[in-house]
Design an enzyme around this catalytic site. Structure first.
Site, mmCIF file in Angstrom:
data_model
loop_
_atom_site.group_PDB
_atom_site.id
_atom_site.type_symbol
_atom_site.label_atom_id
_atom_site.label_comp_id
_atom_site.label_asym_id
_atom_site.label_seq_id
_atom_site.Cartn_x
_atom_site.Cartn_y
_atom_site.Cartn_z
ATOM 1 N N ARG A 55 50.800 33.605 24.461
ATOM 2 C CA ARG A 55 51.620 32.393 24.594
ATOM 3 C C ARG A 55 51.546 31.531 23.337
ATOM 4 O O ARG A 55 52.459 30.766 23.061
ATOM 5 C CB ARG A 55 51.195 31.629 25.863
ATOM 6 N N LYS B 246 37.409 40.792 26.124
ATOM 7 C CA LYS B 246 37.758 41.564 27.317
ATOM 8 C C LYS B 246 36.650 42.558 27.617
ATOM 9 O O LYS B 246 36.026 43.074 26.691
ATOM 10 C CB LYS B 246 39.038 42.368 27.062
#
Ligand code: BES
Ligand code: ZN
Ligand code: ZN
Length: 477
Positions: free
Chosen positions: A331, A256
């Site tokens: 996920r 990120k």
């Protein structure tokens, strides 16, 4: 930690809050005619909280605005509670008493908003000034609220504070293993069971999603199983709550950017914290319901052996996943936890996760993005969300979104492209369910950079009150 107590002597308190959400009964409130005129004038000028400073004592008169809409009126009462806390802070008032005028409703909401506003996270402040003020105790008139309601509120507020603190703790303290320890402590305090599966067990079970995400980390993952099963449980099949427990999300090799992207990513276990908080409130209030909480926990980092874009991993369920972005890690750990939930033959499974930036783009921080297969439960969740003002916005869950995560080399891939990102993440999770299911993406409201009334700043504890209210309404109604 604020203490809420019942009292028969509220009237004599040096700081008295008079809560009136109908026409002000000035005599009952003990106001002089001059004070009554003053207060009325302020109300006419749309003020909702009026302070009368009598030098040796205070009276704070509260009259939230009402619009004959339950959702907004209850929220106005909570916000009035937050305004009262601003007065406490200004004068460094540490104790007060509340009387609700006869006929007042929403007293509990007012007290909830006030109590939730008193939260502070000061563990890493060393200066005396930062620590000099905190509010301690609120005495509540025994005629205004029952002790049962007061105790229930206390437990809910405490649960929210625990969730906030877990979110606010940085990963320098809150590693996956520490997170598990905190769950065990809260479990023994509240009376729910906590079982922690360590890395060896996670490997033996072949939880490939959790292990893949953990590969870049120096620290082991944990898989946490929480259970509240009272003898008088009204449900035969359990409710299962699943929470994302990424104790820090760097994005992994798909790193990120920072600042802006990574700096608040200690919040990425907020779903897990909400599950722990909800379990705490449910157990403390002894709700007659069988609930299981599942929290997979690890950090996500670009280590030497980190999983890579292009990797194919085999999940706990046996499904294969092509990893095209290591930042879509939530996920992967949730997929394993959702598969694990099947063994309970659950009545309903709800997962909470700071899952996607797309959910933040869609609705910001004013609510939670929701979707799933349990259509009626989604309606009930919306009602519960309005009641506690943790509102839900349902996304479409059409099958076309599922086509966006079909992989050329594996069963599915872990990203779906630029569009509909919150929904394709949900479609990924749906590969691991065989029961009625709701997915709640709390990426927007879980962590706030700036203060927002009684939600405060930083960790908000979003999801605790939503889950509690949803489950309480479900078993009572
Ligand atoms: N933890 C983030 C999502 C997030 C974003 C939480 C902002 C809180 C605030 C999640 O793991 C993530 O990075 N998701 C990616 C997915 C993408 C690579 C498909 C995202 O949303 O950008
Ligand atoms: Zn991520
Ligand atoms: Zn994440």
């Amino acid at each position: 930690m604020i203490q809420l107590k019942s009292t028969a002597q509220a009237k004599n308190h040096a700081c008295l809050i008079w809560y009136a959400d109908n026409d002000l009964q000035t005599d009952a409130a003990g106001l002089t005619p001059a004070e009554a005129t003053f207060v009325q004038k302020q109300f006419d000028n749309k003020k909702t909280v009026v302070e009368i400073n009598r030098l040796t004592s205070w009276v704070i008169v509260v009259k939230p605005t009402t619009k004959d809409d339950a959702t907004t009126d209850r929220e106005a009462a909570r916000k009035a509670g937050h305004s009262v806390y601003q007065i406490f802070k200004k004068y460094e008032i540490r104790e007060a008493a509340v009387i609700a005028q006869s006929g007042a409703s929403r007293t509990a909401d007012f007290i909830e908003g006030l109590a939730l506003s008193t939260y502070q996270f000061l563990r890493y402040k060393t200066g005396a000034d930062d620590k000099k003020y905190s509010f301690n105790a609120l005495q509540i008139d025994a005629q205004s609220l029952t002790t049962a309601t007061i105790n229930k509120l206390q437990h809910i507020v405490t649960a929210v504070f625990h969730a906030r603190t877990l979110v606010n703790e940085p990963v320098s303290y809150l590693t996956a293993e520490q997170f598990s320890l905190e769950m065990q402590q809260l479990g023994s305090e509240a009376g729910f069971k906590v079982e922690v599966l360590n890395k060896t067990k996670i490997e033996a079970l072949k939880m490939g999603g959790i292990l893949a995400v953990n590969r870049g980390s120096q620290r082991p993952p944990t898989f946490n199983i929480l259970e509240w099963k009272p003898e008088n449980a009204k449900n035969k099949k359990p409710l299962v709550l699943v929470g994302k427990g990424i104790v820090y999300d760097t994005g992994g090799l798909s790193l990120k950017p920072t600042p802006g992207g990574m700096d608040s990513m200690k919040c990425d276990m907020a779903g897990g914290a909400a599950v722990v908080g909800a379990m705490y409130a449910i157990a403390k209030n002894k709700l007659p319901v069988h609930v299981i909480g599942l929290v997979p926990a690890t950090d996500n980092r670009p280590g030497e052996d980190a999983y890579t874009p292009g990797d194919v991993i085999t999940m706990f369920s046996g499904k294969t996943v092509e990893v095209l972005n290591t930042d879509a890690e939530g996920r992967l750990i949730l997929g394993d936890a959702l598969h694990y939930a099947k063994k309970y033959d659950p009545e309903l499974v709800i997962d909470l996760a700071t899952l996607t930036g797309a959910a933040v783009m869609a609705i910001g921080s004013h609510g939670c993005v929701v979707m799933g297969t349990a259509t009626d439960d989604l309606v009930a969740l919306r009602t519960a969300g309005n009641a506690v003002y943790e509102r839900t916005a349902e996304m479409p869950f059409w099958e076309e979104y599922g086509e966006m995560i079909v992989s050329k080399v594996a069963d599915i891939k872990n990203i779906g492209g630029r569009e509909g990102g919150a929904i394709t993440a949900g479609k990924f999770l749906a590969h691991f369910i065989d029961y009625p299911w709701i997915h709640i993406d709390i990426a927007g409201p879980a962590f706030l950079d700036a203060e927002s009334n009684y939600r405060g700043k930083h960790g908000t504890g979003t999801g605790v009150r939503l889950l509690y209210n949803f489950i309480e309404s479900r078993i009572n109604g």
